[in-house]
Motif scaffolding. Structure first.
Motif, PDB file in Angstrom:
ATOM      1  N   ALA A 287      37.730  22.504  45.633  1.00 21.56           N
ATOM      2  CA  ALA A 287      38.997  21.783  45.799  1.00 21.56           C
ATOM      3  C   ALA A 287      39.198  20.721  44.719  1.00 21.56           C
ATOM      4  N   GLY A 288      40.292  20.840  44.006  1.00 19.78           N
ATOM      5  CA  GLY A 288      40.637  19.861  42.979  1.00 19.78           C
ATOM      6  C   GLY A 288      39.853  19.996  41.688  1.00 19.78           C
TER       7      GLY A 288
ATOM      8  N   GLY B 251      43.689  27.247  41.468  1.00 22.30           N
ATOM      9  CA  GLY B 251      43.662  28.426  42.329  1.00 22.30           C
ATOM     10  C   GLY B 251      43.722  29.752  41.590  1.00 22.30           C
ATOM     11  N   GLY B 252      44.595  29.851  40.603  1.00 27.05           N
ATOM     12  CA  GLY B 252      44.741  31.093  39.847  1.00 27.05           C
ATOM     13  C   GLY B 252      43.471  31.463  39.111  1.00 27.05           C
ATOM     14  N   ARG B 253      42.819  30.455  38.569  1.00 27.15           N
ATOM     15  CA  ARG B 253      41.570  30.657  37.831  1.00 27.15           C
ATOM     16  C   ARG B 253      40.480  31.143  38.788  1.00 27.15           C
ATOM     17  N   VAL B 254      40.428  30.537  39.981  1.00 25.06           N
ATOM     18  CA  VAL B 254      39.446  30.918  40.998  1.00 25.06           C
ATOM     19  C   VAL B 254      39.695  32.358  41.443  1.00 25.06           C
ATOM     20  N   ALA B 255      40.942  32.672  41.779  1.00 29.26           N
ATOM     21  CA  ALA B 255      41.283  34.003  42.272  1.00 29.26           C
ATOM     22  C   ALA B 255      40.945  35.082  41.239  1.00 29.26           C
ATOM     23  N   ALA B 256      41.243  34.826  39.978  1.00 31.11           N
ATOM     24  CA  ALA B 256      40.956  35.802  38.921  1.00 31.11           C
ATOM     25  C   ALA B 256      39.460  36.067  38.826  1.00 31.11           C
TER      26      ALA B 256
ATOM     27  N   VAL C  58      36.134  35.626  50.657  1.00 27.09           N
ATOM     28  CA  VAL C  58      35.471  34.919  49.557  1.00 27.09           C
ATOM     29  C   VAL C  58      36.261  33.652  49.203  1.00 27.09           C
ATOM     30  N   MET C  59      37.588  33.762  49.148  1.00 31.36           N
ATOM     31  CA  MET C  59      38.424  32.601  48.823  1.00 31.36           C
ATOM     32  C   MET C  59      38.252  31.496  49.868  1.00 31.36           C
ATOM     33  N   LYS C  60      38.109  31.884  51.152  1.00 29.19           N
ATOM     34  CA  LYS C  60      37.897  30.885  52.214  1.00 29.19           C
ATOM     35  C   LYS C  60      36.600  30.123  52.009  1.00 29.19           C
TER      36      LYS C  60
END
Length: 155
Positions: free
Chosen positions: A136-137, A141-146, A127-129
């Motif tokens: 991007a930008g 990243g932390g917000r996306v991963a959570a 999913v992250m890929k």
């Protein structure tokens, strides 16, 4: 065509002339971080605007984390300064996605990953890929991963 770096330099010069200490020191530190990145490694090189955006994003994140640390330590004045520096840098970053916009992208990515056979917590990487190039930008990243974890857990 002006590059992001030359815009930062021009804005720094303007801030110095206007005696805007906050903007000038923030831009000076950011340009230093960019220069450091350019001379890192074996060959000195010019950073692309995308690479410069990543450096600015990293600098803005440092300001946000420092502001939180100062606020928790009861040092409101320093926390406010860090927040103000973060706002100076935000001008040079792409508009950040709202929570709703980010959730929509993540939900679609989770559906794509599930369609490809990825299930449960193991689907996180897939999913992250899918999500990372799209945001991007525009989201940290932390917000996306959570959010990806949250959507995957919700099933």
């Amino acid at each position: 065509m002006t590059t992001l770096k030359s815009k930062l330099q021009a804005d720094l010069n303007a801030a110095i002339k206007e005696r805007d200490e906050l903007r000038s020191s923030t831009l000076r530190l950011t340009l230093t971080a960019i220069t450091k990145e350019e001379v890192a490694g074996t060959v000195k090189r010019e950073l692309s605007d995308d690479e410069i955006t990543k450096v600015i994003t990293r600098e803005a994140k440092k300001r946000r984390e420092a502001a939180e640390a100062f606020a928790q330590g009861g040092r409101a004045e320093q926390a406010e300064r860090e927040r103000a520096e973060g706002e100076v840098l935000a001008v040079y970053l792409p508009k950040q996605l709202t929570d709703e916009e980010l959730r929509e992208i993540v939900v679609q990515a989770v559906e794509k990953a599930r369609a490809a056979g990825a299930e449960g917590p193991r689907a996180m990487g897939q999913v992250m890929k899918i999500v990372n190039p799209e945001v991007a930008g525009q989201a940290e990243g932390g917000r996306v991963a959570a959010l990806v974890k949250q959507v995957l857990a919700a099933g």
